[in-house]
Design an enzyme around this catalytic site. Structure first.
Site: not given
Ligand code: GLA
Length: 428
Positions: A219, A326
């Site tokens: 990120e 994710e």
């Molecule tokens: C982000 C992080 C993850 C997780 C998600 C939601 O995307 O990369 O590790 O913490 O948030 O919790």
């Protein structure tokens, strides 16, 4: 003794009965598992928390699973998935909470890797360099930030989030720099580079050969605006080359690991353009970035098959494997337009109860996305769900996964299996 007549008719009806029986058993046989159904396309994995890795019940924070539920969660992980990611325990805050070489807490991380090795999983490490869930000591130093004339009182607690063991990611108000995040005298460029190097060398070195893929940087892109990078402590203290340095250090620590850049909202064309610009500049500098991680926290409203197809087509222009890292699909009314991975706003994005016709819409959304992944399986190599079921999901209110809180498959599961088996899910 009266023998059974073996007229042609009776032999035929016997055969028909036998065939029916075989058919029936085939029909009622369990549907293929996710990992088996997709074995010719990509890994299908799941993010696991500490309860699953350590086989212990947790009644803390917002993960309430008793031992019976944990045993069922573990059985489901082993049955359906062939890849794992750590929800929290390899993040800096959890694995290296205190400064220096003896500030590590390897227990939960070791348990995660052992679980993966024992169950023959393709093991991912998440994440080395991120502005979330990183303790303040990492950024602290004696250099006053621009515009600050004297030393303010020490920033009270870690502003980047809770320190609850194994706890889910929590971020203080605003997270990151400036908005309630880390503030105060900071480390120098050299100090922070050294801390980053030592952390990566230690953590990647410890699991060398076991962890096959690492989220090296998470990120770093900004949302909106023209700036490519968000003004994180890493970017502000080291400069934009913090990303290249992180990949360099990770490659040094394990030359065989696949090094991934991970971010969210890559379904959004503006954010995707920034990612492509960033990765192209890293490739021009011969930085060892080897895969793109697209978090894919999406919703039943979007992206559609067409939108995801377009996103993957554009990402493929980088010539790198694409991992869906994710994955979850929010079916709450709140947040239908949100693709953010930002927990701060997460609560709001799962408010308002579920959309109507939830199961059908979730099944259709998942089927559309998996059709896009299969279409691009030359580059899409890993699909990771962010949590094993709705009960442990960080977006629990949005019921975003294929299994309910009792680990029962939802119609969306049948729809996903149906994409490759052609079997239509049972009518709702
Ligand atoms: C982000 C992080 C993850 C997780 C998600 C939601 O995307 O990369 O590790 O913490 O948030 O919790």
């Amino acid at each position: 003794m009266k023998t059974r007549s073996t007229t042609p008719d009776s032999r035929l009806s016997l055969l028909a009965a036998a065939l029916l029986a075989i058919g029936a058993t085939a029909q009622s046989a369990d549907p293929p598992t996710l990992k088996d159904a997709y074995k010719d396309h990509f890994y299908v994995g799941v993010a696991i928390n500490r309860t699953i890795a350590t086989s212990t019940a947790v009644l803390a924070d917002n993960v309430n699973r008793n031992m019976e539920q944990v045993d069922r969660d573990i059985a489901l992980v082993k049955q359906q998935f062939n890849q794992i990611s750590p929800e929290n325990d390899l993040k800096w805050q959890l694995i290296h909470p205190r400064e220096g070489a003896d500030g590590y807490n390897f227990g939960p991380a070791d348990a995660y890797v052992d679980f993966g090795v024992k169950n023959n999983m393709y093991i991912v490490g998440h994440t080395l360099v991120w502005h979330g869930q990183t303790p303040n000591w990492v950024f602290q130093g004696t250099n006053l930030p621009p515009g600050m004339t004297n030393t303010p009182p020490a920033a009270a607690a870690d502003a980047n989030g809770t320190n609850a063991p194994g706890g889910r990611r929590g971020r203080g108000p605003g997270g990151g720099f400036g908005r309630g995040g880390f503030s105060g005298p900071r480390a120098s460029r050299e100090e922070l580079l050294q801390r980053m190097h030592d952390h990566i060398a230690t953590v990647v070195g410890r699991y060398k050969g076991k962890i096959k893929v690492w989220d090296v940087v998470n990120e770093a892109l900004s949302d909106g605006g023209t700036n490519i990078l968000r003004p994180s402590p890493w970017e502000q203290i080291i400069g934009p080359d913090f990303i290249a340095k992180a990949f360099e250090y990770a490659h040094e620590a394990d030359p065989d690991a696949i090094l991934r850049y991970n971010d969210y909202s890559l379904e959004n064309s503006g954010k995707r353009r920034k990612l492509i610009a960033l990765i192209k500049s890293l490739q021009e500098q011969h930085v060892p970035v080897m895969a793109i991680g697209s978090q894919t926290h999406v919703s039943v409203s979007s992206p559609s098959f067409e939108e995801e197809d377009r996103a993957l087509t554009e990402l493929e222009t980088l010539g790198l494997p694409i991992h869906i890292t994710e994955f979850d699909v929010n079916s709450a009314q709140g947040g239908q337009r949100s693709t953010s991975g930002d927990v701060a706003g997460n609560a709001a994005t799962t408010q308002g109860g579920l959309v109507s016709d939830t199961d059908r819409r979730l099944a259709e959304a998942y089927a559309g996305l998996f059709r896009a992944f299969v279409k691009h399986d030359k580059s899409v190599k890993v699909i990771t769900f962010w949590g094993v079921n709705d009960g442990v999901s960080w977006r629990a209110q949005g019921r975003p996964l294929l299994f309910d809180a009792q680990d029962k498959p939802k119609p969306a599961f049948d729809a996903v299996i149906g994409v490759v088996t052609g079997q239509q899910p049972a009518a709702q």
